[in-house]
Design an enzyme around this catalytic site. Structure first.
Site, short mmCIF file in Angstrom:
data_model
loop_
_atom_site.label_atom_id
_atom_site.label_comp_id
_atom_site.label_asym_id
_atom_site.label_seq_id
_atom_site.Cartn_x
_atom_site.Cartn_y
_atom_site.Cartn_z
N SER A 123 0.79 -1.23 0.00
CA SER A 123 0.00 0.00 0.00
C SER A 123 0.82 1.28 0.00
O SER A 123 0.29 2.34 -0.31
CB SER A 123 -0.94 0.01 1.20
N HIS A 149 -5.79 -4.70 -1.77
CA HIS A 149 -5.63 -3.47 -2.57
C HIS A 149 -5.75 -3.75 -4.07
O HIS A 149 -5.27 -2.95 -4.88
CB HIS A 149 -4.28 -2.81 -2.29
N LYS A 197 -12.54 -1.92 0.62
CA LYS A 197 -11.83 -0.99 -0.26
C LYS A 197 -12.63 -0.82 -1.56
O LYS A 197 -13.64 -0.13 -1.54
CB LYS A 197 -10.39 -1.48 -0.47
#
Ligand SMILES: *Cc1c(COP(=O)(O)O)cnc(C)c1O
Length: 395
Positions: A182, A210, A241
């Site tokens: 990240s 992610h 997310k």
């Protein structure tokens, strides 16, 4: 008697403050989105993990309301008592299909999934090989199991190979990595990892938080982009997310593994099941992603546009293919001050500095969304250019 504790807590807070590590919170009124109202001011938001722009979307809110009506608000129970509804099983089947695995199990967060995935499968007879920059939840999850922990240098395949050789006497070897890291948006060398796993009889766990929903041809994640969707044994990921951004996570993998997790994972046995409103809405989101490839296209168009403009303006942005775009500043104080000045320009970004990232690699991390317009990205580039000159980052 609170007195003793109060002293300890107060000095702990003072230490955090003095080190410049105190994390404040800015209050958003209303929905998440590319425009947010923060303490009375409208800002363009470039710091959410809202990669597909689904978090504040009205369609999701409407589906969530339908699910509330159908399944109620809560279950007041864990899965194996009276906390499993048809919607949980439907979602798990859907995730398994989406990620090309035999089965899946949901949790109230990916954090909880990562706490479950090691302790349920590994014992002191085993070894777990973990990338040095893996997410905190993987680090903590590994701490909960008794396997020998081996940390390999970030994305260093010769170090990983060495450690696989060193652990050949173990019953099992588990290699674990983030799909995307990240801080830099760098993608793990998943093909090489799978090749090494084959060579040394190890299994592979990828946390694709992610990347799930937008990376790869059909949005299956970094595992798809790197061509290993069908080779990675176990995938953990979040619904928090790109998949709407509320809560929830899962583990997808072979059916026996999922069956054992239902029996042994403490973060499913002793904590409530995922709220049905999220389970039902996540089913909708997974279909939505299949039906809307244009969101992924827009995300990459936006990301490439921003990168090119920033490089042309003279900024350093590390090579990568992810909507996380770190704009390198170097000095920690400059990164913090510049991020604060960006707010004055109407832009919401966050500066990261040591110890979150290595010394002298402070950066402002920009996160692009499919929902951003080119005009909004132009405003961002203009602000960066103005402040980059002010702080001597560019000429
Ligand atoms: C964000 C993130 C998590 C945590 O996900 P939650 O569902 O919010 O607990 C776990 N792993 C990685 C790699 C992440 O980026």
């Amino acid at each position: 008697m609170y007195d003793s504790l109060k002293k300890v807590v107060s000095s702990g807070l003072a230490e955090i403050n003095e080190a410049g590590l105190y994390k404040g919170q800015r209050l958003i009124s209303g929905h998440q989105g590319t425009i947010v109202e923060v303490e009375g001011k409208e800002l363009i938001n470039f710091c959410a993990n809202n990669y597909l722009g689904l978090s504040g979307k009205q369609e999701l809110v409407d589906v969530a309301k339908e699910n509330l009506d159908k399944y109620g608000y809560g279950l007041s129970s864990v899965r194996f008592i009276c906390g499993t509804q048809t919607v949980h099983k439907e979602l798990e089947a859907k995730i398994a299909e989406f990620l090309h695995k035999e089965d899946a199990i949901t949790f109230t967060s990916c954090w909880d999934a990562n706490e479950a995935v090691f302790a349920s499968l590994l014992t002191a007879d085993d070894a777990v090989l973990t990338d040095a920059l893996n997410h905190a939840s993987l680090i903590d999850g590994i701490r909960l199991c008794k396997a020998e922990r081996r940390i390999f240098k970030h994305m260093d395949m010769s170090d990983l190979e060495q450690q696989l050789q060193d652990t050949q006497d173990k019953r099992l070897r588990c290699i674990v990595t983030d799909g995307v890291f990240s801080m830099d948006g760098d993608v793990a060398p998943l093909k090489e990892i799978c090749d090494l796993a084959d060579k040394y009889d190890a299994y592979v766990v990828v946390d694709d938080s992610h990347a799930t929903g937008f990376m790869g041809e059909t949005g299956r994640g970094a595992v798809e982009q790197e061509g290993v969707l069908d080779r990675v044994d176990i995938i953990t990921t979040t619904f928090g997310k790109a998949l709407g951004g509320a809560n929830g996570g899962c583990i997808a993998g072979p059916k026996e593994v999922i069956e054992l997790l239902h029996q042994k994972a403490r973060t499913t046995l002793f904590t409530n099941s995922l709220a049905p409103v999220i389970a039902g809405t996540t089913i909708f989101v997974l279909d939505y992603i299949d039906q809307h490839p244009e969101l992924r296209e827009q995300l990459w168009t936006n990301t490439n546009y921003f990168r090119e403009k920033m490089i042309a303006a003279g900024f350093t942005v590390p090579e990568s293919v992810h909507p996380i775009v770190p704009v390198m500043i170097g000095d920690g104080k400059a990164a913090g001050d510049m991020a604060a000045d960006m707010l004055e320009e109407g832009i919401y970004v966050i500066g990261f500095s040591y110890p979150v990232v290595p010394m002298d690699t402070a950066r402002i991390r920009v996160q692009i969304s499919a929902e951003h317009t080119i005009e909004q990205i132009d405003v961002l580039v203009t602000a960066f250019t103005k402040l980059g000159k002010k702080y001597g980052i560019i000429d």
